[in-house]
Structures are given as structure tokens and as C-alpha cells.
Write an enzyme that holds these catalytic residues in place. Sequence first.
Site, PDB file in Angstrom:
ATOM      1  N   HIS A 141      47.095  60.669  81.898  1.00  0.00           N
ATOM      2  CA  HIS A 141      46.809  60.416  83.318  1.00  0.00           C
ATOM      3  C   HIS A 141      45.928  59.189  83.531  1.00  0.00           C
ATOM      4  O   HIS A 141      45.298  59.049  84.571  1.00  0.00           O
ATOM      5  CB  HIS A 141      46.160  61.665  83.948  1.00  0.00           C
ATOM      6  CG  HIS A 141      47.070  62.861  83.961  1.00  0.00           C
ATOM      7  ND1 HIS A 141      46.641  64.141  84.233  1.00  0.00           N
ATOM      8  CD2 HIS A 141      48.412  62.960  83.735  1.00  0.00           C
ATOM      9  CE1 HIS A 141      47.676  64.975  84.165  1.00  0.00           C
ATOM     10  NE2 HIS A 141      48.750  64.286  83.856  1.00  0.00           N
ATOM     11  N   CYS A 174      46.261  37.788  93.395  1.00  0.00           N
ATOM     12  CA  CYS A 174      47.012  38.144  94.608  1.00  0.00           C
ATOM     13  C   CYS A 174      46.182  38.673  95.762  1.00  0.00           C
ATOM     14  O   CYS A 174      46.726  38.915  96.822  1.00  0.00           O
ATOM     15  CB  CYS A 174      48.035  39.185  94.226  1.00  0.00           C
ATOM     16  SG  CYS A 174      47.267  40.668  93.611  1.00  0.00           S
TER      17      CYS A 174
END
Length: 273
Positions: A141, A174
Amino acid sequence: MQSSASLQIVADWITNCRKIAVLTGAGISAESGVPTFRSSQPRISQSDRGEGASENSPTPLWEKYDPSELACAQGFLKHPELVWQWYDWRRRLVEGVEPNAGHLALAQIEKLIAPRPVTIITQNVDRLHHRAGSQNILELHGNIISFRCFDHGHQASEVPYNLLEPPLCNPPHCNSKLRPNVVWFGESLDPTTLEASMKAARQCDLFIVIGTSALVQPAISLPYVAEGNGAKLVEINIERTPLSDHVDVFLSGKSGTVLPSIVDLAKAHGGAL
Ligand code: APR
């Protein structure tokens, strides 16, 4: 608590096996002070609330939410500041605790049976197996210690603590918001990590499940994969789970107590540490 005969059986299996795979869940970190997923959320101590907080400080906002509402992409898009602050608190919490006797015992088992491999497959995001010294860890996870940007997955380093909102991915990347490197509800597991976990389950001859409620897929399919390939199954938990009726040995108790007892027996059996 189980009989010493059961502990001895598991110690003998550890001593004599070819490959071990271990699946851990939140229970193994409970004795370090990390709350389990399905236990009630703990009250947050004053020091965790930060300077200037008083006993009358308001309850942190995230305590009013079900974790599944926040640990998902929709939750992050809807409440980016809240989700960021929740993970910031959890990152500080896990970095402020220590691996416990259970984590350390697993690292000892790895040394005890070397060069035969032990693969730790963990659902935990706290990095405590790494800090205990285990070498071969698959984080199903992800983890809450590292970060990537939401839009493109650019990895980020040295993310400061105590920010009130997610920082942006650095130019020339970005400018997307950073998020923790965890697998949120509704997201797929990393296919490489999942395949490596499946392979470890298929190839081991002893599979040990520790401190998980055995409810979350695909993690909980792994012991069945191991069983289907002839591995012995052992479970360590303070309570029975849906898996308990399928295992060869169920060891009832805290992993921080049971695992060191097994290590002691395995060492007495001739293992070298
Ligand atoms: N020793 C052994 N087992 C323990 C201990 C302990 N000291 N303390 C608690 N447990 C057991 C509980 O009995 C329970 O079965 O640990 C288990 C914890 O269960 P969960 O809180 O459901 O955690 P986990 O199984 O890891 O959850 C799996 O669910 O929501 C997701 O992604 C999240 O990784 C998480 C996954």
C-alpha cells in the site's frame, strides 16, 4: 494464549523451511503506538497538536471523517488541505515511534535462516519494517514518508513538515499538487509490487500472517495462493479473523510477544544469529 507446543511447531517450521513469506497488517505496529485501521481513532496528544494548543483546542477536523472519505483521490480533490494535514500528522506520528519487538523479531528470523529468503509483504505504510532491519520488503500500500505529484506521479524529495496545504510539484515539472505515495481506496496496487508478492506467496513453503483483520483484497488472497502451492499457514493475532479457520496454526497473542518467543525457540533449535 496458545500452548508452547504450537510455538515449538512454528519455530521448527521456520528452522527447516526453504522460503518464508510474511504478510503484516496494522496490528504489528500497534505496540509501537501506531493506531490500527479499524480501531477507533485515538485522541491526539497536546504535543501532536502543536505549540499553543490547549486542552480546549478544537478536535482536528479529520477526526470528524471516516478515513475512507479522506484516503481517496476524491477526498484529496475535495479537501486537499485537510487530507494533507492528516497525512502530515500521520507522517510525524510514525517517524516519532520505534519498531517494536515484533518487527525486530522478523528481522532476526531473516538473519537466522539466511541465505534462505524471508519476504515481508506489508500493508503498512509506516516504514517500521525497514527501520527494524528487514531487507526484503514489499510495500503493498505504499508509504507515507515519500511523495509524488497528483497529476503525473513525479517523485518529490525533502517535503517539509507542518505545511497547511499540499506543496506544488517543482518546476520544470508540472505544478501539480503533491500527495503521499500511498495506495488510496479505489486505486490499483503497483503491479510490480503485487506480482512480486504473488511470486513470494507461490514460492514459499511457510506463510505467516500477522496483525491483519484479513479483510482487504488483494492482500488477503496471498495466504490462499501460498496454501494452494503447498505452503504451511500460520497466523498471529490477538483475535480470530476470517482466515483463522484455514491456517495450520493460529497463535493468539500480541505479535511483540509471540514472535520473540518463536525466535528464542528457533535459536535454541540450532539457528545462528
Ligand atoms: N498483535 C497482533 N495483532 C494485533 C495486535 C497485536 N499487538 N493489535 C491488533 N492486532 C490485530 C487486530 O486484531 C486486527 O485483526 O491487527 C488487526 C488490525 O486490523 P486492521 O485495523 O483492519 O488493519 P489491517 O488489516 O492492516 O488493514 C488492512 O485496510 O483500510 C485498509 O489500507 C488499509 O492497510 C490497511 C488495510
